[in-house]
Design a protein around this motif. Structure first.
Motif, PDB file in Angstrom:
ATOM      1  N   TYR A  96      37.183  44.722  49.668  1.00  0.00           N
ATOM      2  CA  TYR A  96      36.592  43.488  50.207  1.00  0.00           C
ATOM      3  C   TYR A  96      35.183  43.786  50.721  1.00  0.00           C
ATOM      4  O   TYR A  96      35.001  44.789  51.408  1.00  0.00           O
ATOM      5  N   PRO A  97      34.203  42.932  50.388  1.00  0.00           N
ATOM      6  CA  PRO A  97      34.238  41.802  49.474  1.00  0.00           C
ATOM      7  C   PRO A  97      34.691  42.251  48.082  1.00  0.00           C
ATOM      8  O   PRO A  97      34.264  43.297  47.596  1.00  0.00           O
TER       9      PRO A  97
ATOM     10  N   VAL B 261      45.638  54.480  52.850  1.00  0.00           N
ATOM     11  CA  VAL B 261      44.765  53.348  52.520  1.00  0.00           C
ATOM     12  C   VAL B 261      43.416  53.863  52.032  1.00  0.00           C
ATOM     13  O   VAL B 261      42.830  54.769  52.629  1.00  0.00           O
ATOM     14  N   ILE B 262      42.948  53.282  50.936  1.00  0.00           N
ATOM     15  CA  ILE B 262      41.589  53.508  50.455  1.00  0.00           C
ATOM     16  C   ILE B 262      40.904  52.154  50.363  1.00  0.00           C
ATOM     17  O   ILE B 262      41.354  51.275  49.629  1.00  0.00           O
ATOM     18  N   HIS B 263      39.827  51.985  51.135  1.00  0.00           N
ATOM     19  CA  HIS B 263      39.068  50.731  51.073  1.00  0.00           C
ATOM     20  C   HIS B 263      37.761  50.968  50.340  1.00  0.00           C
ATOM     21  O   HIS B 263      36.938  51.794  50.755  1.00  0.00           O
ATOM     22  N   ASP B 264      37.552  50.244  49.248  1.00  0.00           N
ATOM     23  CA  ASP B 264      36.306  50.284  48.490  1.00  0.00           C
ATOM     24  C   ASP B 264      35.383  49.218  49.081  1.00  0.00           C
ATOM     25  O   ASP B 264      35.539  48.028  48.830  1.00  0.00           O
ATOM     26  N   PHE B 265      34.391  49.673  49.846  1.00  0.00           N
ATOM     27  CA  PHE B 265      33.491  48.786  50.598  1.00  0.00           C
ATOM     28  C   PHE B 265      32.119  48.747  49.919  1.00  0.00           C
ATOM     29  O   PHE B 265      31.079  48.828  50.576  1.00  0.00           O
ATOM     30  N   ALA B 266      32.121  48.573  48.601  1.00  0.00           N
ATOM     31  CA  ALA B 266      30.887  48.672  47.825  1.00  0.00           C
ATOM     32  C   ALA B 266      29.870  47.596  48.195  1.00  0.00           C
ATOM     33  O   ALA B 266      28.662  47.810  48.078  1.00  0.00           O
ATOM     34  N   TYR B 267      30.347  46.432  48.637  1.00  0.00           N
ATOM     35  CA  TYR B 267      29.435  45.308  48.912  1.00  0.00           C
ATOM     36  C   TYR B 267      29.279  45.056  50.406  1.00  0.00           C
ATOM     37  O   TYR B 267      29.072  43.930  50.844  1.00  0.00           O
TER      38      TYR B 267
ATOM     39  N   SER C  11      36.342  38.917  42.099  1.00  0.00           N
ATOM     40  CA  SER C  11      36.568  37.525  42.515  1.00  0.00           C
ATOM     41  C   SER C  11      35.732  37.091  43.712  1.00  0.00           C
ATOM     42  O   SER C  11      35.718  35.907  44.043  1.00  0.00           O
ATOM     43  N   SER C  12      35.077  38.019  44.404  1.00  0.00           N
ATOM     44  CA  SER C  12      34.284  37.735  45.610  1.00  0.00           C
ATOM     45  C   SER C  12      35.126  37.280  46.797  1.00  0.00           C
ATOM     46  O   SER C  12      34.598  36.744  47.768  1.00  0.00           O
TER      47      SER C  12
ATOM     48  N   ASP D 108      25.088  33.587  54.355  1.00  0.00           N
ATOM     49  CA  ASP D 108      25.447  32.496  55.272  1.00  0.00           C
ATOM     50  C   ASP D 108      25.985  33.007  56.605  1.00  0.00           C
ATOM     51  O   ASP D 108      26.843  32.376  57.222  1.00  0.00           O
ATOM     52  N   GLY D 109      25.507  34.169  57.049  1.00  0.00           N
ATOM     53  CA  GLY D 109      25.940  34.698  58.336  1.00  0.00           C
ATOM     54  C   GLY D 109      27.233  35.470  58.311  1.00  0.00           C
ATOM     55  O   GLY D 109      27.650  36.012  59.353  1.00  0.00           O
ATOM     56  N   TYR D 110      27.895  35.553  57.167  1.00  0.00           N
ATOM     57  CA  TYR D 110      29.146  36.318  57.085  1.00  0.00           C
ATOM     58  C   TYR D 110      28.856  37.804  57.147  1.00  0.00           C
ATOM     59  O   TYR D 110      27.925  38.295  56.495  1.00  0.00           O
ATOM     60  N   MET D 111      29.618  38.547  57.944  1.00  0.00           N
ATOM     61  CA  MET D 111      29.483  40.002  58.021  1.00  0.00           C
ATOM     62  C   MET D 111      30.785  40.642  57.536  1.00  0.00           C
ATOM     63  O   MET D 111      31.815  40.539  58.210  1.00  0.00           O
ATOM     64  N   PRO D 112      30.779  41.292  56.384  1.00  0.00           N
ATOM     65  CA  PRO D 112      32.001  41.945  55.901  1.00  0.00           C
ATOM     66  C   PRO D 112      32.490  42.982  56.901  1.00  0.00           C
ATOM     67  O   PRO D 112      31.705  43.834  57.346  1.00  0.00           O
ATOM     68  N   PRO D 113      33.763  42.933  57.283  1.00  0.00           N
ATOM     69  CA  PRO D 113      34.268  43.911  58.256  1.00  0.00           C
ATOM     70  C   PRO D 113      34.574  45.247  57.601  1.00  0.00           C
ATOM     71  O   PRO D 113      34.965  45.323  56.440  1.00  0.00           O
TER      72      PRO D 113
END
Length: 431
Positions: A204-205, A232-238, A209-210, A244-249
């Motif tokens: 995520y993002p 857990v492996i999180h792919d945080f590429a984006y 599919s975004s 629009d002010g969104y901040m990916p956690p």
């Protein structure tokens, strides 16, 4: 004539025991047999489109390429200058440490502390990678083997599926569209699959599919990981491309995240350094150690001049990263509004470099996503990624990247409109 029974009277004892053949036998075809892990890979889904794109460009056609998320904007000038300066230093041309130079890992730790409030030990909890894709693949080799299972998002970015397969693991793909449903499916899979899955891969993002999530999603991921004992492996590429002010956690900002997993980040997107291949893995020290073990056998690390330039990028170009997000947001608005005027169902993404668009009717019911994408390329000179290239869950969708400028995106919409001016039935009849 002698009647002797001596064999020497009947045979030439000086003749060779076996007569050499007068001609060589017909040789059997020499066969190269791949490992089973390679035989498990399907044909490359984008090969047909890439070949057609190449042929059209060789013929002189101006194809607008919205297929690959390959940034077209340059890095900041200060980063390029630092690369040039560092490359001029003879001391930077030897082998480098495979885990990355210490100052680069320190800068990554500082960014995590500044942006996400996450404290990381740069010695044991961060490792640099030759892009996050390389790191992810080698992490799979470090953690997985025959009989191990990974849960992955669906539709999936290909390396999330095939990195596991190349590590001889098995895959369970879970629908990513609804975050709450995704988490319920994780719990259901763990309750009903024996042996319990070893790894959960999240992204995520999400690409393609975004889809996005809020911070409480990762709190629940950590809870489930501790309950069912998976990693857990999180792919945080984006991480650095949001609108629009969104901040990916960050996954690592969830309490207890470092106990159960790691997060991959990259400088390819927000910093426009895709070809530089600078990525990082951060989090659980033991998982980092496992990745470092694999990398120690496979590579000698990243070119040191690139690492030095990456330090400058992390220290001095955060404003440039924010400007790049604004550029992508403007491109997103142009493409989404243009497709909506054509009657397409498109949700504007909150983050990432792609628009995930549903193929419009009547085309969606009359042909596959691959055939539709080929039509746009062959008749409209617009290249896109068919959703089926990201697994069965992607059928009926297209992924369109935001790497072209706004003028080119408007032109792409016009060419798509012209290409689809006929109905499928009319187009098939040639009228």
């Amino acid at each position: 004539m002698s009647n002797s029974n001596d064999p020497g009277d009947r045979f030439d004892i000086d003749a060779p025991a076996i007569q050499a053949p007068t001609t060589d036998p017909t040789p059997e075809p020499f066969e190269v047999k791949f490992a089973a892990r390679v035989d498990r890979l399907p044909p490359y889904m984008f090969g047909r489109i890439n070949n057609s794109l190449y042929q059209k460009r060789r013929a002189g056609d101006d194809v607008i390429d919205l297929g690959m998320g390959n940034p077209s904007d340059p890095p900041e000038d200060v980063v390029i200058q630092k690369l040039q300066d560092a490359a001029s230093d003879p001391g930077n041309h030897g082998y480098s440490k495979s885990n990355g130079i210490a100052n680069l890992r320190r800068e990554v730790a500082k960014k995590y502390a500044r942006k996400y409030g996450v404290e990381l030990d740069h010695e044991s909890e961060i490792i640099s990678c030759l892009g996050s894709k390389e790191g992810f693949s080698h992490m799979c080799l470090a953690l997985m083997g025959p009989g191990d299972t990974a849960m992955i998002p669906s539709p999936y970015f290909p390396v999330h599926m095939y990195g596991v397969i190349l590590a001889s693991g098995n895959v369970v793909a879970l629908d990513v569209a609804d975050p709450d449903k995704f988490l319920r499916n994780v719990a259901y899979t763990c309750e009903n699959l024996t042996p319990t899955p070893k790894i959960l891969i999240v992204n995520y993002p999400h690409n393609p599919s975004s889809a996005v999530i809020e911070p409480d999603f990762f709190v629940e991921v950590v809870r489930l990981a501790k309950k069912y004992r998976f990693l857990v492996i999180h792919d945080f590429a984006y991480a650095d491309v949001a609108f629009d002010g969104y901040m990916p956690p960050s996954f690592l900002s969830a309490p207890g995240a470092k106990d159960v997993g790691v997060e991959f980040t990259t400088m390819s997107k927000g910093y426009n350094m895709a070809g530089w291949r600078v990525g990082f893995c951060a989090g659980n020290a033991e998982m980092i150690r496992g990745l470092g073990t694999i990398k120690g056998y496979y590579d000698y690390g990243m070119f040191q001049a690139i690492q030095i330039a990456a330090i400058v990028a992390l220290r001095e170009t955060e404003e440039g990263v924010q400007r790049q997000s604004q550029i992508y947001q403007g491109r997103r608005d142009v493409l989404v509004s243009g497709l909506r005027r054509l009657g397409w169902e498109v949700e504007p993404p909150k983050a990432g470099m792609f628009v995930w668009a549903k193929v419009p009717e009547p085309w969606r019911s009359s042909m596959s996503t691959m055939d539709f994408a080929m039509r746009l390329l062959e008749e409209g000179n617009v290249a896109v990624s068919p959703g089926s290239g990201f697994g069965a869950a992607g059928e009926g969708y297209l992924r369109m990247s935001l790497v072209e400028n706004e003028h080119r995106l408007r032109q792409a919409v016009r060419q798509i409109a012209k290409c689809l001016s006929q109905t499928p039935a009319t187009a098939a009849s040639g009228d």
